[in-house]
Enzyme design. Structure first.
Site, PDB file in Angstrom:
ATOM      1  CB  CYS B 393       8.025  32.332 -83.722  1.00 43.11           C
ATOM      2  SG  CYS B 393       8.939  31.977 -85.271  1.00 43.11           S
ATOM      3  CB  CYS B 396       8.482  28.221 -84.021  1.00 43.91           C
ATOM      4  SG  CYS B 396       9.954  29.462 -84.246  1.00 43.91           S
TER       5      CYS B 396
END
EC number: 5.3.4.1
Lengths: 318, 485
Positions: B393, B396
């Site tokens: 991600c 993230c």
């Protein structure tokens, strides 16, 4: 007579020498770019870019979209297939499908593209194609049937992104950008002066309502895709694909979908783009017209629990 | 002058042609909607907005469909509602896009699922309005049907109004991927192996052809019948392929028992025989699926199931009802025992668990995994702020430096823990993570986390942590006091 003949021979020999030298130099230049990562920071076409756009391209701290609470990644499952989706913007839609292609598929597709002759690309302006410094890239159209891997990749994308009808898409447009390569900020939506200027695609399938870009090889420095109106730059990895809508549900242009291919400073970028046309897109009749199409339309309904307050109306059968 | 007069007439005629709507399309408003819907058995209603481009392109086709149905003397009415002028109606039927087309049968709405061409509209409403179930009068007719239709569902009910017959008709109305019929005689029913009232499913699949039956007494509700149909439309064991995926997963049975094996494995023949034998015993309760490990595309599914290709053959049960839940057999539990155990609710969920890294506590950000999560997060003396993330991600990744900085700020505070957990490798029974990053804080002494839903920056994070833990500066003050002493 003798004097004239001599001059003709001399001219011919000179031409042949020049051609040979050019091809050798070009070959060496290409090798230099690929093998030695020689830095090449200048690029033709700088005049097409604004300072703000280039800063958003090159300075990651300018992109603060990720700090918003609605910038999330999800994994949805469709027909037992998990799909990793990163949402950059919900409305207008800008999403990255992470690892959509397997490493084998990515390498195979990249290799296939490199076997082809790539030509300097032109841009379309009101139906006319012209060569310009607005875009500096080499490319080729690839019908999906030309290789096993392209058929496979397109089928795989369709299975994982059921909200889009990929059967109504143009051929893959493979593009290779060298250092100095770029594509100044533009719309993929096609503008025409009148219906008389429409080409076959436009008449049969409508406008390019969405763009799906498969990333086969990212550049080592630079080469992202900037969306100035969204305020973000997509930096995708090999194997990823990213998607945005160029139109709203009524097929009018999405004004926030302007984007550009950022200048490349090191390495080489190779992508394959498919432009998705309007005909038989299940989302278009269902999504509200008059505003940006929301990214939740792309998420099969099994995953609507990720944000319970959103009522997803996926056009995919449950 | 005569030319200009002619031109004006042509112009007027042209305008007239453009604005004319079919008089066969009923114009509904809030005042006459209920009356029309309840006064006609079959009504197709188009909700539109005058400015909508799709609605404009649909209108002539919709009008033409209405004209065709009128010509045929059909009972089916086509109607339209200007949703911008009748917003209460649009709201009542949850119209969110234009055009939205709903089909009303005896006042009950369903979504229109047909195409936008005139012929498609006409065919769809005829199919939905006509008898869903064909009566098969002879054995020859049944054979003919079997020859051209892969799945034929045949009901046999002496009492056409019985509970089972009613359920059958409702299911036939809502299931689109099979051909529904009723036997006109006991002879026809017998030809489909029906010796008493009930339903037969005749699947013609070459060597895998099969006729299955369910007795009337077992037809208790529409869901049960749909699940039975889903199960018997498939073989006892179906291999997962991209062709079969939709049929396996898209039906009403949402529980799957996967055999995960290489078809090239030396034990394959023996294992699949046992699996198939068990599958036949649980046919309408769980779908049994073969997943070939050698198929590259299935690697992503193995990852999703938490199965390492090196640890196959293996089997798992997956429920895709409201949540995705996975179950793993106990040591030595065979296919049948495992299936029974699952159906009795005795199987434990198979939750992913990463090994605890030796250096989990070495840095300011503590590394949590399934095994140490409760110990750290539920420590009554500590406020614990956890980032649940996925390695793939991008958001993230961008959060990492900020999270590190936050952890450094509280590193000397023994009452605060800043932690992270890879949610793709660790699943927790009591904490549901539906997106990444998910940020949750467990206040000291509480087992109920507080969700963080603000902006992701250091200042806001600090504010949030201090709200529950007191400030980092208090710790510094305490430290100074100590120095003074």
């Amino acid at each position: 007579m003798i004097s004239v003949t001599f001059r003709q021979i001399l001219g011919l020999v000179s031409l042949l020498c020049a051609t040979w030298l050019y091809s050798q130099c070009r070959h060496i230049w290409l090798l230099a770019q690929d093998d030695f990562n020689e830095q090449f920071t200048n690029f033709l076409g700088e005049k097409w870019w604004s300072t703000d756009q280039l800063e958003l391209c090159d300075d990651e701290t300018k992109d603060t979209k990720w700090q918003k609470n609605d910038s999330i990644c999800i994994t949805y499952v469709y027909n037992m297939l998990p799909v990793d989706m990163e949402i950059i913007s919900w409305a207008p839609t800008l999403v990255i499908y992470r690892n959509l292609m397997s490493p084998r598929q990515t390498a195979s597709f990249l290799n296939f593209i490199e076997q082809r002759d790539l030509e300097i690309q032109k841009t379309s302006d009101f139906g006319t194609s012209i060569e310009t410094t607005h875009r500096r890239a080499n490319g080729s159209f690839i019908p999906p049937e030309d290789s096993n891997v392209t058929v496979e990749i397109k089928m795989q994308a369709q299975k994982r992104i059921p909200g889009l009808n990929l059967t109504v898409a143009e051929h893959f447009s493979a593009l290779s950008y060298l250092p100095g390569g770029h594509y100044a900020v533009h719309y993929d939506y096609l503008d025409y002066r009148s219906k008389q200027d429409y080409d076959w695609w436009m008449n049969k399938t409508g406008n390019r309502i969405g763009t799906l870009i498969f990333v086969l090889k990212p550049a080592e420095k630079g080469g992202g895709t900037v969306f100035p109106s969204i305020g973000s730059t997509v930096r995708a990895n090999a194997g990823d694909a990213f998607f945005w809508f160029n139109a709203q549900a009524d097929e009018e242009k999405e004004m926030l979908s302007n984007h550009g291919g950022c200048p490349i400073y090191e390495g080489r970028k190779v992508i394959a783009t498919i432009w998705i046309r309007a005909y038989n897109q299940r989302i278009l009749p269902m999504a509200p017209a008059g505003s940006s199409i929301h990214a939740s339309w792309l998420i099969p309904s099994l995953s609507n629990r990720f944000r319970p307050e959103m009522q997803t109306q996926s056009p995919v059968p449950n | 002058m005569s030319l200009s007069v002619s031109f004006i007439f042509l112009l007027v005629a042209s305008i007239g042609a453009v604005v004319a709507d079919s008089e066969n399309v009923l114009v509904l408003t809030e005042s006459n909607f209920e009356e029309t819907i309840n006064g006609n058995e079959f009504v197709l209603v188009k909700f539109y907005a005058p400015w909508c481009v799709h609605c404009k392109s649909l209108a002539p086709k919709y009008d033409e469909a209405a004209d065709l149905l009128k010509e045929e003397g059909s009972d089916i009415k086509l109607a339209k509602v200007d949703a911008t002028e009748n917003q209460a109606l649009a709201s009542k039927f949850e119209v969110r896009g234009y055009p939205t087309i709903l089909y009303f049968k005896s006042g009950k709405p369903t979504k229109y699922t047909g195409g936008r061409a005139t012929a498609q509209i006409v065919d769809w409403v005829k199919k939905k309005s006509g008898p869903t179930v064909t009566t098969v009068e002879s054995v020859e007719q049944l054979e003919e049907l079997k020859g051209k239709t892969r799945v034929v569902v045949l009901g046999y009910f002496k009492d056409a109004k019985s509970d089972a017959a009613t359920i059958y008709n409702e299911v036939a109305d809502s299931v689109d991927d099979a051909f529904f019929a009723v036997a006109g005689s006991a002879e026809v029913a017998a030809a489909a192996s029906l010796n008493e009232d009930g339903v037969a499913l005749i699947r013609t699949d070459g060597d895998d052809s099969e006729t299955s039956t369910i007795a009337e007494a077992e037809i208790t509700n529409t869901i049960a019948l749909k699940q039975w149909l889903h199960a018997y439309k498939l073989s006892a064991v179906t291999e997962f392929t991209h062709e079969s995926a939709q049929e396996i997963v898209g039906g009403d049975l949402k529980k799957f028992h996967f055999l995960i094996i290489r078809k090239s494995d030396s034990s394959f023949d023996e294992t699949i025989a046992k699996f198939t034998e068990v599958a036949k015993k649980f046919r309408a309760k769980i779908v049994f699926v073969l997943l070939d490990v050698d198929v590259e595309e299935n690697a992503r599914i193995l990852e999703f199931l938490g199965v390492d290709a090196k640890n196959t053959p293996a089997n798992r049960i997956v429920s895709l009802a409201d949540q995705v839940e996975k179950f793993k057999p106990q040591e030595g539990e065979d296919f049948e025992a495992f299936t029974n155990s699952y159906l009795e609710g005795k199987s434990a969920q198979d939750l992913k668990a990463q090994d605890l890294p030796e250096d989990w506590n070495a840095l300011p950000v503590k590394v949590l995994v399934a095994s140490n999560f409760n110990e750290i997060a539920l420590d009554e003396t500590k406020t614990v702020f956890v980032k649940f993330y996925a390695p793939w991600c991008g958001h993230c990744k961008q959060l990492v430096p900020v999270w590190d900085e936050l952890a450094e700020k509280y590193e000397s505070n023994p009452n605060v823990v800043i932690a992270k957990l890879d949610a793709t490798l660790n699943e927790l029974a009591d904490v549901k993570v539906n997106s990444f990053p998910t940020l949750k804080l467990w206040p000291a002494g509480s087992s109920t986390p507080v969700d963080y839903d603000g902006d992701r920056n250091l200042e806001k994070f600090e504010e949030f942590v201090n709200k529950y833990a007191g400030s980092a500066s208090e710790s510094e003050t305490a430290s100074q006091d100590h120095e003074e002493l």
